[in-house]
Design a protein around this motif. Structure first.
Motif, PDB file in Angstrom:
ATOM      1  N   TYR A 152      33.079  11.235 210.857  1.00  0.00           N
ATOM      2  CA  TYR A 152      33.249  10.622 211.755  1.00  0.00           C
ATOM      3  C   TYR A 152      35.067   9.092 211.023  1.00  0.00           C
ATOM      4  O   TYR A 152      33.966   8.954 210.279  1.00  0.00           O
ATOM      5  CB  TYR A 152      32.769   9.619 212.600  1.00  0.00           C
ATOM      6  CG  TYR A 152      32.263  10.802 213.393  1.00  0.00           C
ATOM      7  CD1 TYR A 152      33.032  11.154 214.901  1.00  0.00           C
ATOM      8  CD2 TYR A 152      30.776  11.491 213.247  1.00  0.00           C
ATOM      9  CE1 TYR A 152      32.255  12.409 215.532  1.00  0.00           C
ATOM     10  CE2 TYR A 152      30.318  12.572 213.635  1.00  0.00           C
ATOM     11  CZ  TYR A 152      30.319  12.929 214.688  1.00  0.00           C
ATOM     12  OH  TYR A 152      30.304  13.761 215.498  1.00  0.00           O
TER      13      TYR A 152
ATOM     14  N   VAL B  44      37.614  13.168 214.108  1.00  0.00           N
ATOM     15  CA  VAL B  44      36.964  13.711 213.990  1.00  0.00           C
ATOM     16  C   VAL B  44      38.218  14.908 213.214  1.00  0.00           C
ATOM     17  O   VAL B  44      38.976  14.722 214.566  1.00  0.00           O
ATOM     18  CB  VAL B  44      34.933  14.310 214.335  1.00  0.00           C
ATOM     19  CG1 VAL B  44      35.084  14.538 215.605  1.00  0.00           C
ATOM     20  CG2 VAL B  44      34.737  15.320 213.125  1.00  0.00           C
ATOM     21  N   GLU B  45      38.048  15.193 212.220  1.00  0.00           N
ATOM     22  CA  GLU B  45      38.903  16.129 212.048  1.00  0.00           C
ATOM     23  C   GLU B  45      40.027  15.855 212.118  1.00  0.00           C
ATOM     24  O   GLU B  45      40.879  17.124 213.429  1.00  0.00           O
ATOM     25  CB  GLU B  45      38.558  17.718 212.266  1.00  0.00           C
ATOM     26  CG  GLU B  45      37.612  18.402 211.460  1.00  0.00           C
ATOM     27  CD  GLU B  45      36.382  19.229 211.921  1.00  0.00           C
ATOM     28  OE1 GLU B  45      36.645  19.765 212.937  1.00  0.00           O
ATOM     29  OE2 GLU B  45      35.003  19.607 211.548  1.00  0.00           O
TER      30      GLU B  45
ATOM     31  N   LYS C  25      29.809   9.929 223.493  1.00  0.00           N
ATOM     32  CA  LYS C  25      28.824   8.763 223.570  1.00  0.00           C
ATOM     33  C   LYS C  25      27.892   9.337 221.855  1.00  0.00           C
ATOM     34  O   LYS C  25      27.682   8.120 220.682  1.00  0.00           O
ATOM     35  CB  LYS C  25      28.021   9.474 224.544  1.00  0.00           C
ATOM     36  CG  LYS C  25      28.508   8.825 225.954  1.00  0.00           C
ATOM     37  CD  LYS C  25      27.295   9.654 226.654  1.00  0.00           C
ATOM     38  CE  LYS C  25      26.769  10.493 226.589  1.00  0.00           C
ATOM     39  NZ  LYS C  25      28.243  11.690 227.380  1.00  0.00           N
ATOM     40  N   SER C  26      28.213   9.989 221.186  1.00  0.00           N
ATOM     41  CA  SER C  26      26.928  10.734 219.892  1.00  0.00           C
ATOM     42  C   SER C  26      28.069  10.813 219.254  1.00  0.00           C
ATOM     43  O   SER C  26      28.002  10.305 218.175  1.00  0.00           O
ATOM     44  CB  SER C  26      27.134  12.564 220.080  1.00  0.00           C
ATOM     45  OG  SER C  26      25.736  12.806 221.006  1.00  0.00           O
TER      46      SER C  26
ATOM     47  N   ASN D  98      29.726  14.500 229.764  1.00  0.00           N
ATOM     48  CA  ASN D  98      29.449  15.120 228.501  1.00  0.00           C
ATOM     49  C   ASN D  98      31.230  15.247 227.771  1.00  0.00           C
ATOM     50  O   ASN D  98      31.974  15.187 228.419  1.00  0.00           O
ATOM     51  CB  ASN D  98      29.090  16.762 228.446  1.00  0.00           C
ATOM     52  CG  ASN D  98      27.430  16.633 228.950  1.00  0.00           C
ATOM     53  OD1 ASN D  98      27.333  15.822 228.446  1.00  0.00           O
ATOM     54  ND2 ASN D  98      27.336  17.652 229.449  1.00  0.00           N
ATOM     55  N   GLY D  99      31.443  14.725 226.682  1.00  0.00           N
ATOM     56  CA  GLY D  99      32.447  14.893 225.828  1.00  0.00           C
ATOM     57  C   GLY D  99      32.947  13.943 225.581  1.00  0.00           C
ATOM     58  O   GLY D  99      34.173  13.697 224.927  1.00  0.00           O
ATOM     59  N   SER D 100      32.348  12.670 226.456  1.00  0.00           N
ATOM     60  CA  SER D 100      33.596  11.438 226.773  1.00  0.00           C
ATOM     61  C   SER D 100      33.081  10.397 225.002  1.00  0.00           C
ATOM     62  O   SER D 100      33.891   9.385 224.710  1.00  0.00           O
ATOM     63  CB  SER D 100      32.704  10.608 227.509  1.00  0.00           C
ATOM     64  OG  SER D 100      31.843  10.456 227.399  1.00  0.00           O
TER      65      SER D 100
HETATM   66  N1  LIG Z   1      31.357  16.906 214.450  1.00  0.00           N
HETATM   67  C1  LIG Z   1      32.546  17.418 215.210  1.00  0.00           C
HETATM   68  N2  LIG Z   1      33.914  18.211 214.849  1.00  0.00           N
HETATM   69  C2  LIG Z   1      34.249  18.030 215.671  1.00  0.00           C
HETATM   70  N3  LIG Z   1      34.522  17.584 217.016  1.00  0.00           N
HETATM   71  C3  LIG Z   1      33.362  17.113 217.193  1.00  0.00           C
HETATM   72  C4  LIG Z   1      32.396  16.606 216.395  1.00  0.00           C
HETATM   73  N4  LIG Z   1      31.655  16.104 217.339  1.00  0.00           N
HETATM   74  C5  LIG Z   1      32.351  15.971 218.498  1.00  0.00           C
HETATM   75  N5  LIG Z   1      33.482  16.481 218.849  1.00  0.00           N
HETATM   76  C6  LIG Z   1      34.059  16.448 219.997  1.00  0.00           C
HETATM   77  O1  LIG Z   1      34.114  14.864 220.377  1.00  0.00           O
HETATM   78  C7  LIG Z   1      34.544  15.060 221.736  1.00  0.00           C
HETATM   79  C8  LIG Z   1      32.982  13.462 221.644  1.00  0.00           C
HETATM   80  O2  LIG Z   1      32.131  14.603 221.819  1.00  0.00           O
HETATM   81  P1  LIG Z   1      30.484  13.229 221.349  1.00  0.00           P
HETATM   82  O3  LIG Z   1      31.114  12.745 221.178  1.00  0.00           O
HETATM   83  O4  LIG Z   1      29.747  14.673 221.163  1.00  0.00           O
HETATM   84  O5  LIG Z   1      30.224  13.672 223.296  1.00  0.00           O
HETATM   85  P2  LIG Z   1      28.843  13.773 224.126  1.00  0.00           P
HETATM   86  O6  LIG Z   1      27.961  12.796 223.200  1.00  0.00           O
HETATM   87  O7  LIG Z   1      30.017  12.159 224.859  1.00  0.00           O
HETATM   88  O8  LIG Z   1      28.945  14.256 225.289  1.00  0.00           O
HETATM   89  C9  LIG Z   1      34.230  16.709 221.893  1.00  0.00           C
HETATM   90  O9  LIG Z   1      34.987  16.418 222.360  1.00  0.00           O
HETATM   91  C10 LIG Z   1      33.124  17.054 220.760  1.00  0.00           C
HETATM   92  O10 LIG Z   1      33.843  18.634 220.962  1.00  0.00           O
END
Ligand SMILES: Nc1ncnc2c1ncn2[C@@H]1O[C@H](COP(=O)(O)OP(=O)(O)O)[C@@H](O)[C@H]1O
Ligand SMILES: [Mg+2]
Lengths: 257, 382
Positions: A57, A15-16, A44-45, A40-42
């Motif tokens: 993404y 992402v970006e 998952k989302s 957190n931040g791994s």
């Molecule tokens: N739209 C976005 N723009 C910038 N950074 C993102 C974005 N979505 C996720 N991230 C970064 O990607 C990493 C993983 O995020 P995420 O998938 O939300 O983790 P989780 O769901 O496991 O907590 C994090 O460091 C988050 O800051």
């Protein structure tokens, strides 16, 4: 051999221009429930967004097959029609769009895609009644705008209700348990368990082990820094609960191996 | 006879700061014709609420046969006293008008139609006087018909006495070639309530002026507007709200969708006099731009001389919300339908405020027929 419901190979996504997923592999067969746990931040989302078709993404490497078809070729709405459902970690509010009309549009778009007749108003409302009951959701909420004025717990239950309405093949639950008290958690889990079937598969993303007492997974995977670092059966969740994620850091392994 | 208009004034209007973005100089070169036809077929189209009083003007001329008057509605020429307080530069002239007073059970529908093969210009005049405790609701429909450069210049004046309540809807409909230069002048007295809804669904150049004078204490004023415009269309919502006495509460809430190269101008001047303590004034302008060529200009102008006041303004200009699009798509709704749904939701928030059901559903119909993919919404909702 059965075709996997979901087959993710060497998935890299950014992402970006920041790489978040760094070579992820995951195979879900029909009927299976896989749990993904991770700090957190791994990522998952990010994984759930990539599967659902979020355009922010970018997939830079690897593949995702759904029932043998290339999911990455499909738009988000086509993926939903093909049978992928994502219960969002943070369901958004949409001012001005009534939940009921929105769901009717969704149900009928999907039925149309699958070559089924569209539901008329009566049949639609019957389906709403039935499915709302299965997650103990007050149907009065459905006259409100999408997710507007819903409590945190209502939002999560509404996501599971939508999943039941849309009848997917693969359900991805992104931290549906977070913010739920134990009673709400049981209701949500029960709603999901009712949908379990030999054809359907689930990816249950969670931060805590407690959801897995109610939705018992076939496999548990640990996601760290964009990769699955460990897979096992449901007992892995208990290990995680006890020892924390630090035990799975690539460096500094504390499990005595 | 139709109205005579000295159109030389339009030549230089845009040199004026308050008309900066709204060039109507083309009007100065148009020769407007008299046209006394009753155009009954068009009147029928806009006779929306058959059980309500109906006051019809075609090309500026009162149409007795098509109208349904009730007790306290009289036909005359405009009074002009409230209008004179403003610095509006839209020309005024003698024309047929309507005078409404006394509490009304139903919304009074006022239709101004301009039609003809050649351009026609007309004024229009609505004068509303709500006496103490009275309540009046008026729905004005301003329509240009046909493919030429018609000009409508309706002027509405309101006097809202103590504890009275007035609701006005102005809907601009019909041809996308017509010019609509409208003004609304409101004088409010103690504890009166005035609401106006200005809905721009048509027109090439539309200027909607609102001048409000909150002359009594504790007045409540709501000025809303909505617009949906496409190729070569411009709307200029121009408001001046004067808080002259304490305790006034005014809201300006304008929102719209701009497609193709459409433009929106919003100028909201809020003036709070020294004596007008405890004024609460809020101003919002929200635009959704569907293309890179569409443009929105928002100009809040606050002029505040009292110290105990709350004035806020906010303008947002953006695209359709990506996250909302994704959410709808992940539920199987195709991108174009999701977009239509979000546009409709955005605009319908304004229409929901309208209390006259027949009028509202008629406008919803027009909105849907203008909206690409509107058929999808119609099937879903109706
Ligand atoms: N739209 C976005 N723009 C910038 N950074 C993102 C974005 N979505 C996720 N991230 C970064 O990607 C990493 C993983 O995020 P995420 O998938 O939300 O983790 P989780 O769901 O496991 O907590 C994090 O460091 C988050 O800051
Ligand atoms: Mg997350």
């Amino acid at each position: 051999m059965t075709t996997p419901l979901l087959e993710i190979k060497n998935l890299h996504a950014s992402v970006e221009d920041t790489e978040i997923l760094k070579g992820l592999n995951l195979t879900v067969l029909p009927g299976e429930v896989h749990s993904i746990m991770g700090p957190n931040g791994s990522g998952k989302s990010t994984l759930s967004s990539v599967i659902a078709g979020h355009e922010a993404y970018e997939v830079t490497e690897g593949s995702i097959l759904f029932n043998g078809i290339d999911l990455l070729e499909l738009e988000a709405d086509q993926r939903a029609c093909a049978g992928v459902f994502l219960a969002f970690q943070y369901p958004i509010e949409i001012p001005g769009v009534s939940t009921k009309f929105f769901l009717k549009a969704a149900v009928n778009a999907i039925r149309k895609y699958r070559g089924q007749d569209e539901l008329d108003a009566m049949d639609f409302l019957d389906l709403v009644e039935e499915k709302a009951k299965s997650v103990n959701l007050n149907t009065d909420l459905l006259d409100r705008n999408v997710n507007q004025g819903f409590s945190g717990g209502e939002k999560k239950r509404a996501e599971i209700f939508q999943m039941a309405m849309l009848n997917p093949m693969l359900g991805i639950l992104d931290e549906t348990d977070s913010g739920l008290d134990i009673d709400a958690l049981k209701i949500v889990a029960e709603g999901v368990n009712k949908l379990r079937s030999p054809e359907r598969g689930f990816v249950v993303i969670t931060h805590y082990q407690r959801l897995l007492d109610y939705i018992v997974p076939d496999y548990v995977h640990v996601l760290m820094d964009g990769k699955i670092v460990k897979s096992g059966d449901k007992s892995l969740a208990l290990v995680l609960e006890e020892k924390g994620y630090a035990a799975f850091e690539p460096s500094g392994c504390s499990c005595g191996c | 006879m139709s109205c005579t208009v000295d159109n030389s004034i339009f030549e230089k209007l845009h040199k004026n700061e308050s008309w900066l973005y709204t060039n109507v100089s083309a009007l100065s070169t148009i020769t407007f014709q008299d046209n006394e036809d009753a155009h009954a077929e068009f009147v029928e189209l806009y006779d929306i609420s058959k059980n309500s009083p109906f006051v019809v003007f075609v090309n500026g001329i009162f149409q007795e046969n098509a109208s349904r008057l009730s007790g306290s509605i009289t036909i005359n020429t405009g009074s002009g006293e409230v209008a004179k307080r403003s610095d509006s530069q839209i020309p005024r002239g003698a024309c047929d008008g309507v005078h409404i007073t006394g509490t009304q059970q139903k919304t009074i529908h006022v239709l101004q139609i301009v039609a003809g093969e050649a351009p026609v210009a007309c004024y229009g005049s609505v004068f509303i006087h709500a006496n103490e405790g009275e309540s009046i609701s008026v729905a004005e429909t301003n329509v240009g018909i046909g493919n030429c450069d018609h000009l409508l210049m309706p002027c509405t004046e309101v006097i809202a006495e103590k504890n009275s309540s007035v609701t006005i809807v102005r809907a601009i409909r019909g041809s996308k070639k017509a010019y609509h230069l409208s003004s609304l002048h409101v004088e409010q007295h103690e504890s009166s309530k005035v609401q106006t809804h200005t809905l721009t669904l048509a027109g090439k150049r539309t200027r909607n002026e609102v001048y409000a004078y909150l002359d009594g204490k504790d007045c409540e004023s709501n000025f809303d507007g909505m617009y949906m415009l496409g190729q070569d269309q411009l709307v200029d919502n121009h408001l001046r709200v004067e808080h002259n006495m304490p305790g006034g509460n005014s809201r300006e809430f304008y929102k719209g969708i701009l497609d193709k190269n459409a433009k929106s101008v919003f100028t909201g001047r809020i003036y709070v006099k020294e004596d007008a303590q405890q004024t609460d004034a809020k101003q919002t302008n929200q635009n959704i731009l569907l293309t890179d060529d569409a443009e929105a200009f928002a100009r809040p102008q606050l002029e505040i001389y009292a110290d105990d006041v709350a004035c806020t303004h906010g303008a947002t200009t953006g695209e359709i919300d990506d996250e909302a699009m994704l959410y709808l798509q992940t539920r199987g709704i195709p991108a174009d339908a999701a977009k239509t749904l979000l546009i409709y939701a955005f605009l319908n928030e304004s229409l929901d405020e309208l209390t006259d059901d027949e009028f509202r559903s008629n406008l919803v119909e027009e909105l849907l027929s203008n909206l690409p993919g509107g058929e999808f919404i119609r099937e879903l909702y109706l």
